[in-house]
Each structure stands twice: as C-alpha cells, then as structure tokens.
Design an enzyme around this catalytic site. Structure first.
Site, PDB file in Angstrom:
ATOM      1  N   GLU A   1       0.799  -1.233   0.000  1.00  0.00           N
ATOM      2  CA  GLU A   1       0.000   0.000   0.000  1.00  0.00           C
ATOM      3  C   GLU A   1       0.831   1.283   0.000  1.00  0.00           C
ATOM      4  O   GLU A   1       0.612   2.177   0.813  1.00  0.00           O
ATOM      5  CB  GLU A   1      -0.968  -0.022   1.194  1.00  0.00           C
ATOM      6  CG  GLU A   1      -1.882  -1.230   1.149  1.00  0.00           C
ATOM      7  CD  GLU A   1      -2.711  -1.446   2.420  1.00  0.00           C
ATOM      8  OE1 GLU A   1      -2.591  -0.631   3.349  1.00  0.00           O
ATOM      9  OE2 GLU A   1      -3.463  -2.427   2.465  1.00  0.00           O
TER      10      GLU A   1
ATOM     11  N   GLU B   1      -6.285 -10.457  -1.317  1.00  0.00           N
ATOM     12  CA  GLU B   1      -7.062 -10.254  -0.082  1.00  0.00           C
ATOM     13  C   GLU B   1      -8.554 -10.206  -0.420  1.00  0.00           C
ATOM     14  O   GLU B   1      -9.277  -9.282  -0.025  1.00  0.00           O
ATOM     15  CB  GLU B   1      -6.638  -8.953   0.606  1.00  0.00           C
ATOM     16  CG  GLU B   1      -5.140  -8.876   0.888  1.00  0.00           C
ATOM     17  CD  GLU B   1      -4.716  -7.679   1.721  1.00  0.00           C
ATOM     18  OE1 GLU B   1      -5.591  -6.945   2.230  1.00  0.00           O
ATOM     19  OE2 GLU B   1      -3.500  -7.479   1.861  1.00  0.00           O
TER      20      GLU B   1
HETATM   21  O1  G3I Z   1      -3.456  -7.538  18.751  1.00  0.00           O
HETATM   22  C1  G3I Z   1      -4.352  -6.576  19.340  1.00  0.00           C
HETATM   23  C2  G3I Z   1      -4.880  -7.110  20.626  1.00  0.00           C
HETATM   24  O2  G3I Z   1      -3.822  -7.253  21.535  1.00  0.00           O
HETATM   25  C3  G3I Z   1      -5.932  -6.140  21.165  1.00  0.00           C
HETATM   26  O3  G3I Z   1      -6.518  -6.675  22.308  1.00  0.00           O
HETATM   27  C4  G3I Z   1      -7.005  -5.883  20.131  1.00  0.00           C
HETATM   28  C5  G3I Z   1      -8.024  -4.835  20.596  1.00  0.00           C
HETATM   29  O4  G3I Z   1      -8.704  -4.264  19.501  1.00  0.00           O
HETATM   30  O5  G3I Z   1      -6.408  -5.399  18.964  1.00  0.00           O
HETATM   31  C6  G3I Z   1      -5.500  -6.321  18.402  1.00  0.00           C
HETATM   32  O6  G3I Z   1      -4.958  -5.795  17.216  1.00  0.00           O
HETATM   33  C7  G3I Z   1      -5.819  -5.764  16.135  1.00  0.00           C
HETATM   34  C8  G3I Z   1      -5.213  -6.613  15.012  1.00  0.00           C
HETATM   35  O7  G3I Z   1      -5.993  -6.499  13.855  1.00  0.00           O
HETATM   36  C9  G3I Z   1      -5.096  -8.079  15.372  1.00  0.00           C
HETATM   37  O8  G3I Z   1      -6.362  -8.606  15.611  1.00  0.00           O
HETATM   38  C10 G3I Z   1      -5.957  -4.335  15.673  1.00  0.00           C
HETATM   39  O9  G3I Z   1      -6.661  -3.587  16.652  1.00  0.00           O
HETATM   40  C11 G3I Z   1      -6.696  -4.274  14.377  1.00  0.00           C
HETATM   41  O10 G3I Z   1      -6.643  -2.933  13.885  1.00  0.00           O
HETATM   42  C12 G3I Z   1      -6.022  -5.176  13.364  1.00  0.00           C
HETATM   43  O11 G3I Z   1      -6.746  -5.094  12.171  1.00  0.00           O
HETATM   44  C13 G3I Z   1      -6.131  -5.656  11.046  1.00  0.00           C
HETATM   45  C14 G3I Z   1      -5.812  -4.546  10.026  1.00  0.00           C
HETATM   46  O12 G3I Z   1      -5.295  -5.131   8.844  1.00  0.00           O
HETATM   47  C15 G3I Z   1      -4.782  -3.564  10.549  1.00  0.00           C
HETATM   48  O13 G3I Z   1      -3.536  -4.180  10.667  1.00  0.00           O
HETATM   49  C16 G3I Z   1      -7.079  -6.659  10.434  1.00  0.00           C
HETATM   50  O14 G3I Z   1      -7.252  -7.752  11.340  1.00  0.00           O
HETATM   51  C17 G3I Z   1      -6.529  -7.173   9.104  1.00  0.00           C
HETATM   52  O15 G3I Z   1      -7.492  -7.970   8.472  1.00  0.00           O
HETATM   53  C18 G3I Z   1      -6.197  -5.990   8.222  1.00  0.00           C
HETATM   54  O16 G3I Z   1      -5.631  -6.479   7.042  1.00  0.00           O
HETATM   55  C19 G3I Z   1      -5.269  -5.493   6.049  1.00  0.00           C
HETATM   56  C20 G3I Z   1      -4.052  -6.021   5.322  1.00  0.00           C
HETATM   57  O17 G3I Z   1      -3.028  -6.296   6.243  1.00  0.00           O
HETATM   58  C21 G3I Z   1      -3.590  -5.031   4.256  1.00  0.00           C
HETATM   59  N1  G3I Z   1      -4.660  -4.693   3.366  1.00  0.00           N
HETATM   60  C22 G3I Z   1      -5.901  -4.231   3.972  1.00  0.00           C
HETATM   61  C23 G3I Z   1      -6.389  -5.240   5.008  1.00  0.00           C
HETATM   62  C24 G3I Z   1      -7.670  -4.770   5.629  1.00  0.00           C
HETATM   63  O18 G3I Z   1      -7.463  -3.565   6.335  1.00  0.00           O
END
Ligand code: G3I
Length: 396
Positions: free
Chosen positions: A181, A294
């Site tokens: 990205e 994805e």
């Molecule tokens: O790990 C923490 C956990 O410790 C905490 O308790 C919890 C509370 O909300 O959050 C957890 O982290 C979360 C993480 O996913 C793991 O579950 C983050 O808040 C959350 O923002 C994160 O979201 C991910 C997002 O990327 C941001 O990294 C999504 O699961 C994931 O599906 C999404 O994937 C992205 C790709 O990497 C890139 N392309 C877009 C796609 C969708 O946004």
C-alpha cells in the site's frame, strides 16, 4: 491443460442437502475432516452420502491457480475451522502476525512466538504455498524505524528487519508482500501520471528509492522467494495508472519484482469488472504475475482496503436471500475473469476464512458462513471452474 474433474457434485443437489440438513462444515462429522476428503465418484441424481462432501476449492482450481485464505492459524481457531483451512485451501497468508509492529516491536526485540507457531502449523499441515505478509507497510510499523530521520540509519533498519524476518523463514515462504500500500488513495488525472506515493515514514526518510531497496533486500534475504507489490484499489482509475508508473520505474531500477497483489476488497454495490480485466492484462504486459491477494465481497456497509473500515463485533443482521444471490453473482463474474487470466494469476487468497473469521465481520463477505457452511457464493465460484473445464456441459 485441464483435468476433467469427476468429483463435482451437482450444485443444486448438494446445496439442497446442505440447506435441508442445516449441517455445518465446522460440525464434527461433516465432510471436511481428513477422514472424509474422498470425493464422490459421479454426480448422483438424489442426495446420497457422497453429496455431503462439497468440492474442495484447491482441487477445483488445481489447473488454474492456488486458492488461499488469510488467518493467524492456529491461534484460537477451532479444530473444525482448522480442518476447513486444511481441506479447502492450498495457500495461507498470516493476516496480522508478520506485520512489522507485531513481529519486530522495537529495534532489538523480535516476537517470533506467533510467527513460528504459524509456520509450524502450515508445514505440519502440508500447506504447499505460504505467502508472507508484509515486510514493509506504513501502518502497524513502529516509529522506532524512523527515529532520528537519518536516511542511512533508516535504510540499515529496513535491511535488518527484512533480513531478520524473510531470512528466518528462507526457503519456507514461497512469496512475500515486500511493500504494501505505498500508493496514495487520493488520485486524479494529474496524479495518474505520477507514482503518487503515500506520505509515509519510509518516503519521508528514504525517498522513493525505499521500494527498490526493499525488493533488493528481500531478494538477498531469500533469493528464491517470489516478491510482490501489494495494494488495494489499483485495478482501476488513477491509482491503477500510478501503479503502472511505479512498477515501470521499479523494473527499470532492477528491483526484483515478481508480481502484483490486487487486494480485492470489494462490495456487491460496485466492482470495476472491466477495469480489473484490463489491469490484469496491463500487469502481465510488464512481465509480472498477479495475485488476488485479499479477496472479499461485502454485501452491506463499507468496502475497500482502507483502514478503519472494519465492522467490529456488533449485532449482526443476517443477509437476505437477495443479498446472498447478488454476492454469488459478483463472485461468479470475478472468477470468470480470474479463470480467463489463469496463466497470469498465481494465487487467489480470501481475506479470512468464513463470515466469522473476517475483518469485515457483520458484512458477510466470504464463501463460508459463520458456521463454515458453504454459501451460494461458494457454489457460484465452483461453477466457474466447472464451466472453464467443461464449457458445453456447464451451459446446458
Ligand atoms: O493484537 C491486538 C490485541 O492485543 C488487542 O486486544 C485488540 C483490541 O482491539 O487489537 C488487536 O490488534 C488488532 C489486530 O488487527 C489483530 O487482531 C488491531 O486492533 C486491528 O486494527 C487489526 O486489524 C487488522 C488490520 O489489517 C490492521 O492491521 C485486520 O485484522 C486485518 O485484516 C487488516 O488487514 C489489512 C491487510 O493487512 C492489508 N490490506 C488491507 C487489510 C484490511 O485492512
């Protein structure tokens, strides 16, 4: 060359059975355990025991491309969910655990517990195709990478991050998202003529060459890995044009780019089918492979790959029959395009496993429902493989 599958059950028979039985593919005893992976020999005219076994995506598309899912397995996945992964998919991407801030939270600290567990599970379960996600990103990346704003130091940190991660799993990860990205979301006719790079810490401290360097470092860390540029929204409009400008420059600079990941976070309310079709051909014209990296198609609420759009664990409204049909139609059109470009496309990965294991929870975006039952979209996708292999029979 296509193999003629003799195992595809008649769609309506199998679907009717599933709906009537209320059976769940996540329920013990249903057809996805290793013990039940045998396929029906022919398409029987009435529901028989063999109808219970849905076709397997990885087999159905064997002569086309790999079919994957994303998830930090095994994590807290149930046994049945893990069985579904094992049975249906031959490619797996870690959804979060390999992102920079999770695996490398500070300069001298690595957290390999989750990534090692992920790799071990994939190897033990003979997942042929492990795709790494992601070496460089603007999000979920510690500020420590950029501290001091010293270009040479930041480049060194980038190199040791890539060495540490890609090097650790050298030879085990078939392909990597090297840069994720990097192109800005806001684009217009003017930016379409430029790379329109997102204003990130990497761009600020290293400049546009950060992409070329990242690909070169990844090549050094794991010479056999296939290296991807991955982004959302690059199949259409100014962002597609910018992606072409960027990729041409990277290739000119001898960055070892193998392919482009078109993320594919779409919605039934509007998928740029024609642009997608053209964009795959555009990337192929540069000599690159394509992955749909994805994939999900929401039936309600937000779509797109931008952050902040996820649904959260709110009350979920069940999808209507019309919404499920619209989703099945959308998936059918998408897979018709993917099958057409099977010589260019290496892998189609769904972003999640089922409508419970998805960042778009509540928007029912995947082929399996929250209980792991195949949805209409599943059968629509399978039918596209069937059509491409036996066009005459399928159109009857
Ligand atoms: O790990 C923490 C956990 O410790 C905490 O308790 C919890 C509370 O909300 O959050 C957890 O982290 C979360 C993480 O996913 C793991 O579950 C983050 O808040 C959350 O923002 C994160 O979201 C991910 C997002 O990327 C941001 O990294 C999504 O699961 C994931 O599906 C999404 O994937 C992205 C790709 O990497 C890139 N392309 C877009 C796609 C969708 O946004």
């Amino acid at each position: 060359m296509h193999e003629t599958p003799d195992f595809l059950p008649r769609r309506r028979d199998a679907l009717a059975f599933l709906l009537a039985s209320g059976a769940s593919l996540c329920s013990p005893g249903f057809g996805f355990g290793a013990e039940q992976s045998a396929r029906p020999a022919a398409a029987p005219s009435k529901p028989a025991a063999a109808d219970r076994t849905a076709p397997l995506l990885k087999d159905v598309f064997k002569s086309h491309f790999a079919v994957g899912m994303a998830g930090d397995v095994p994590g807290n996945y149930s046994e049945r969910e893990l069985a579904l992964v094992r049975e249906q998919f031959n490619a797996v991407t870690p959804e979060n655990c390999m992102k920079p801030s999770l695996v490398h939270p500070s300069e001298n600290q690595w957290r390999f517990e989750r990534t090692d567990a992920f790799m071990n599970w994939c190897v033990e379960n003979k997942i042929a195709f492990i795709h790494g996600h992601t070496l460089l990103w603007h999000h979920q990346t510690g500020d420590w990478f950029f501290q001091g704003d010293d270009k040479a130091v930041v480049i060194q940190r980038m190199k040791s991050h890539i060495d540490g991660l890609a090097g650790r799993y050298k030879g085990k990860i078939r392909s990597w998202d090297v840069v994720n990205e990097a192109i800005d979301d806001r684009g217009d006719a003017r930016t379409a003529e430029t790379e329109n790079l997102r204003k990130t810490g990497w761009l600020r401290t290293v400049g546009p060459e950060f992409l070329t360097l990242a690909f070169q470092f990844a090549r050094q860390a794991d010479p056999a890995a296939q290296l991807y540029y991955n982004d959302y929204g690059i199949e259409a409009g100014p962002k597609h044009a910018s992606s072409m400008v960027l990729l041409r420059r990277l290739l000119k600079e001898k960055a070892p780019v193998y392919g482009v990941g078109i993320q594919g976070h779409w919605s039934t309310r509007g998928i740029p089918y024609d642009a997608l079709d053209r964009s795959i051909a555009d990337y192929a014209s540069l000599g690159l492979k394509v992955a749909i990296s994805e994939l999900d198609v929401t039936i309600a609420g937000a779509s797109g790959g931008q952050l902040g759009g996820a649904g959260g664990r709110r009350e979920v409204r069940p999808p209507t029959a019309e919404e499920l049909q619209a989703q099945a139609d959308a998936y059918a059109k998408l897979f018709a395009i993917f099958v057409k470009h099977k010589d260019v496309i290496d892998r189609i990965t769904f972003w999640g496993l089922n409508d419970r294991r998805t960042w778009r929870y509540g928007q029912h975006p995947l082929l399996f429902d929250a209980e792991c039952r195949p949805k209409s979209a599943f059968w629509a996708v399978v039918e596209q493989a069937n059509r491409s292999i036996r066009p005459a029979a399928a159109s009857r």
